[in-house]
Write a protein that holds these residues in place. Structure first.
Motif, short mmCIF file in Angstrom:
data_model
loop_
_atom_site.label_atom_id
_atom_site.label_comp_id
_atom_site.label_asym_id
_atom_site.label_seq_id
_atom_site.Cartn_x
_atom_site.Cartn_y
_atom_site.Cartn_z
N PRO A 1 0.80 -1.25 0.00
CA PRO A 1 0.00 0.00 0.00
C PRO A 1 0.82 1.28 0.00
O PRO A 1 0.35 2.31 -0.47
CB PRO A 1 -0.83 -0.12 1.29
CG PRO A 1 -0.84 -1.59 1.60
CD PRO A 1 0.47 -2.12 1.12
N ASN A 2 2.05 1.23 0.52
CA ASN A 2 2.86 2.45 0.58
C ASN A 2 3.73 2.66 -0.65
O ASN A 2 4.51 3.60 -0.70
CB ASN A 2 3.76 2.41 1.83
CG ASN A 2 2.95 2.40 3.11
OD1 ASN A 2 1.94 3.07 3.21
ND2 ASN A 2 3.38 1.61 4.08
N ALA A 3 3.63 1.75 -1.62
CA ALA A 3 4.51 1.82 -2.78
C ALA A 3 4.19 3.03 -3.64
O ALA A 3 3.03 3.40 -3.84
CB ALA A 3 4.38 0.54 -3.61
N SER A 4 5.24 3.65 -4.19
CA SER A 4 5.06 4.77 -5.10
C SER A 4 4.42 4.30 -6.39
O SER A 4 4.52 3.14 -6.77
CB SER A 4 6.42 5.40 -5.43
OG SER A 4 6.99 6.00 -4.30
N THR A 5 3.76 5.22 -7.04
CA THR A 5 3.24 4.97 -8.39
C THR A 5 3.74 6.09 -9.29
O THR A 5 3.90 7.22 -8.85
CB THR A 5 1.71 4.93 -8.41
OG1 THR A 5 1.20 6.14 -7.85
CG2 THR A 5 1.19 3.75 -7.61
N ALA A 6 4.01 5.74 -10.53
CA ALA A 6 4.50 6.75 -11.47
C ALA A 6 3.44 7.81 -11.70
O ALA A 6 2.29 7.50 -12.02
CB ALA A 6 4.89 6.09 -12.79
N LYS A 7 3.81 9.07 -11.53
CA LYS A 7 2.86 10.18 -11.67
C LYS A 7 3.37 11.17 -12.69
O LYS A 7 4.57 11.49 -12.71
CB LYS A 7 2.65 10.89 -10.32
CG LYS A 7 2.17 9.98 -9.20
CD LYS A 7 2.02 10.79 -7.91
CE LYS A 7 1.67 9.89 -6.74
NZ LYS A 7 2.80 9.01 -6.34
N LYS A 8 2.48 11.66 -13.51
CA LYS A 8 2.83 12.71 -14.46
C LYS A 8 2.51 14.07 -13.86
O LYS A 8 1.51 14.22 -13.16
CB LYS A 8 2.06 12.53 -15.77
CG LYS A 8 2.47 11.30 -16.57
CD LYS A 8 1.73 11.27 -17.90
CE LYS A 8 2.18 10.08 -18.73
NZ LYS A 8 1.48 10.04 -20.05
N PRO A 9 3.34 15.06 -14.13
CA PRO A 9 3.05 16.40 -13.59
C PRO A 9 1.80 16.98 -14.24
O PRO A 9 1.49 16.70 -15.40
CB PRO A 9 4.29 17.21 -13.96
CG PRO A 9 4.88 16.49 -15.13
CD PRO A 9 4.58 15.04 -14.90
#
Length: 575
Positions: free
Chosen positions: A430-438
């Protein structure tokens, strides 16, 4: 190592020949410079064992022979790995920008300018190591000049000895190409041991063969002019096609190099094993807290002040990979896992004592034998155990335990999640990062009319898409919120140094929301557990700000989150 350019020796006739003397002088001058450049390359002393056998007695004697040899040129590999973080981050950003370039000419123009600026930045970053390579570069450059001078002389001599028809440029081109090819082959095989005349003789055969082929080609063209035109057209098409394929291969190679550099190199078993081992340490810590009173009994009362236990597995793997400089095994990082865990979590207890009173009832017998009860306040020691768990946050550790290069590598891996978004799915972690676009936003043209604000945006936009790195304050390490704003304003007219969010607030003049304008800073409080101002961004107008989030990008100030943490707008002093 590439072979040195041959040092040609010339006869008196060659040095005085009116056709060759200028070429000879250029060769001699280039050779002298090459020898001087070679002499300044750093030397190191080595020794070799030399066995000598006495033929009369058969006795063997070993001597140590000391020699000075050129030091090896420093490898570029270390610097390529070091620079990879910033380059991979930029690659991801430019990839997204290019998707919109065809639709927006303004974006395309700005993007080209930005790429040029980044190229300059990379040149500046590499300048610190150029002094080590300078002698080698100088020598290599001198050798190339000597190669060109040698080749010029040999081509001039071949043209003198085997003159080509003046009206046939193809013949001249073929002759020069043949001499150049023969020169490269002779240099590679070490056939330049003799004089320049002998070297020229080695290329003369190639020149004569080229002349014969030119004559044959000219005769063929004269007999078949139409066929020649068709063949020439096909040749040009092939040249263009090969040029496109060559350019594409270079771009593909660069892209693959960037992807490789930003991809976790360790095996899945090693990475999943490290995550499981760290999670087990956290589970043991939780169990210790759950049974704290049973295991550390003796106090009358327990108070708990506990931070949340948990971490981002991508942060863990990125730290391990940057810390160990590449691929690692689970056994190799067990000690590092323990070090990181002790840095992230601190479980402490403080025992306080108080003197308290309790009421006790006693039966008292009077002298006459009668009894009665008495109530007394009896003092006793009361103990209170204060248990505190502090979670420093794993993402806060890189800036305090790593050097700048390692933080840069960590930043690169976090920007791409090691190109493994499948490694830690949020359903299982649950705490894992996810790729996010600005978030995209077009600043109104009227706002950009302000020269000072335009200068801020010219710098600030370069880093959109960079990951948030706690304590980061430069493009090499990436940025946190205050590091980003400090960098932008220091590179667009101000000189305030590296300030925190509160420090930036302190140098600004408070401005009401109604009077805020693009270029003002916007401050927030309590975005994490700290006193005072905790977050800062650059106001760009219309209720939007540009700030270091996750990643650096635009944010709408009218959301409930930012409204609940809003502190003030601030106007920077004049630069």
């Amino acid at each position: 190592m590439e072979k040195r350019a041959p040092r040609l020796q010339f006869t008196k006739e060659e040095r005085t020949d009116p056709v060759l003397k200028n070429s000879v002088r250029r060769v001699q001058k280039a050779a002298a410079k090459a020898n001087r450049a070679q002499a300044i390359i750093p030397k190191k002393t080595v020794f070799k064992r030399q066995r000598v056998v006495d033929p009369a007695t058969g006795k063997i004697t070993t001597h140590l022979k000391f020699e000075d040899v050129d030091k090896k040129k420093p490898s570029k590999l270390t610097h390529a790995v070091r620079d990879a973080p910033g380059n991979a981050v930029l690659m991801q950003f430019h990839r997204e920008i290019r998707q919109s370039e065809d639709e927006n000419v303004g974006v395309k123009a700005a993007h080209k300018s930005e790429e040029a600026a980044e190229t300059g930045g990379r040149l500046v970053r590499s300048d610190h190591r150029s002094h080590k390579l300078k002698p080698y570069r100088k020598s290599a450059k001198a050798e190339k000049r000597l190669d060109r001078a040698n080749l010029g002389y040999l081509q001039k001599k071949a043209a003198r000895d085997n003159p080509q028809p003046s009206g046939n440029p193809l013949a001249h081109w073929r002759q020069k190409r043949a001499v150049k090819k023969q020169y490269a082959a002779a240099k590679r095989t070490g056939q330049f041991a003799g004089s320049a005349g002998k070297a020229a003789g080695n290329t003369a055969k190639a020149a004569k063969a080229a002349a014969r082929e030119s004559k044959r080609a000219a005769a063929f063209v004269a007999r078949h002019p139409n066929g020649f035109l068709i063949a020439a057209g096909v040749f040009l098409v092939l040249v263009l096609l090969l040029n496109v394929l060559s350019s594409s291969s270079v771009l593909l190679e660069g892209a693959l190099s960037g992807v490789t550099a930003s991809t976790y190199p360790s095996t899945d078993d090693a990475m999943l094993g490290a995550e499981a081992a760290y999670a087990q340490k956290e589970a043991d810590l939780q169990d210790e807290i759950d049974h704290y009173e049973q295991r550390h009994g003796g106090c009358d009362e327990y108070h708990y002040n506990l931070d949340k236990i948990g971490h981002d597995p991508y942060v863990l793997i990125s730290i391990l990979t940057a810390w160990h400089g590449g691929e690692w095994t689970l056994d190799e990082v067990r000690g590092t896992l323990s070090m990181l865990f002790s840095q992230e979590y601190q479980l402490t207890q403080t025992v306080e004592t108080e003197t308290r009173y309790r009421t006790e009832t006693h039966t008292v017998t009077d002298p006459d034998g009668t009894t009665h009860t008495e109530t007394r306040q009896v003092p006793y020691t009361y103990t209170i155990c204060n248990v505190k768990l502090h979670n420093e946050a794993l993402s806060h550790l890189p800036i305090s335990i790593m050097n700048e290069d390692q933080v840069g590598v960590y930043s690169m891996y976090m920007s791409t999640l090691g190109n493994r978004p499948d490694l830690f799915p949020s359903s299982a972690y649950p705490n894992a990062s996810t790729a996010k676009k600005p978030t995209e936003y077009d600043i109104p043209p009227e706002a950009m009319a302000d020269a000072r604000f335009a200068a801020m945006m010219a710098e600030a936009k370069k880093y959109i898409g960079y990951p948030y790195v706690w304590g980061g304050s430069s493009p090499k390490t990436s940025f946190d919120c205050s590091g980003y704003v400090s960098w932008v304003i220091n590179h667009s007219g101000w000189n305030v140094g590296r300030l925190g969010a509160q420090g930036l607030c302190d140098i600004c003049t408070p401005v009401s929301p109604a009077d805020a304008k693009p270029g003002d800073l916007v401050f927030f409080e309590h975005t994490y557990d700290t006193d005072g101002v905790s977050h800062v961004g650059i106001y760009v107008g219309n209720g939007m700000m540009l700030a270091a989030g996750d990643p650096i990008g635009y944010s709408n100030l009218n959301t409930s989150y930012w409204q609940s943490h809003f502190y003030t707008f601030g106007r920077l002093p004049n630069p």
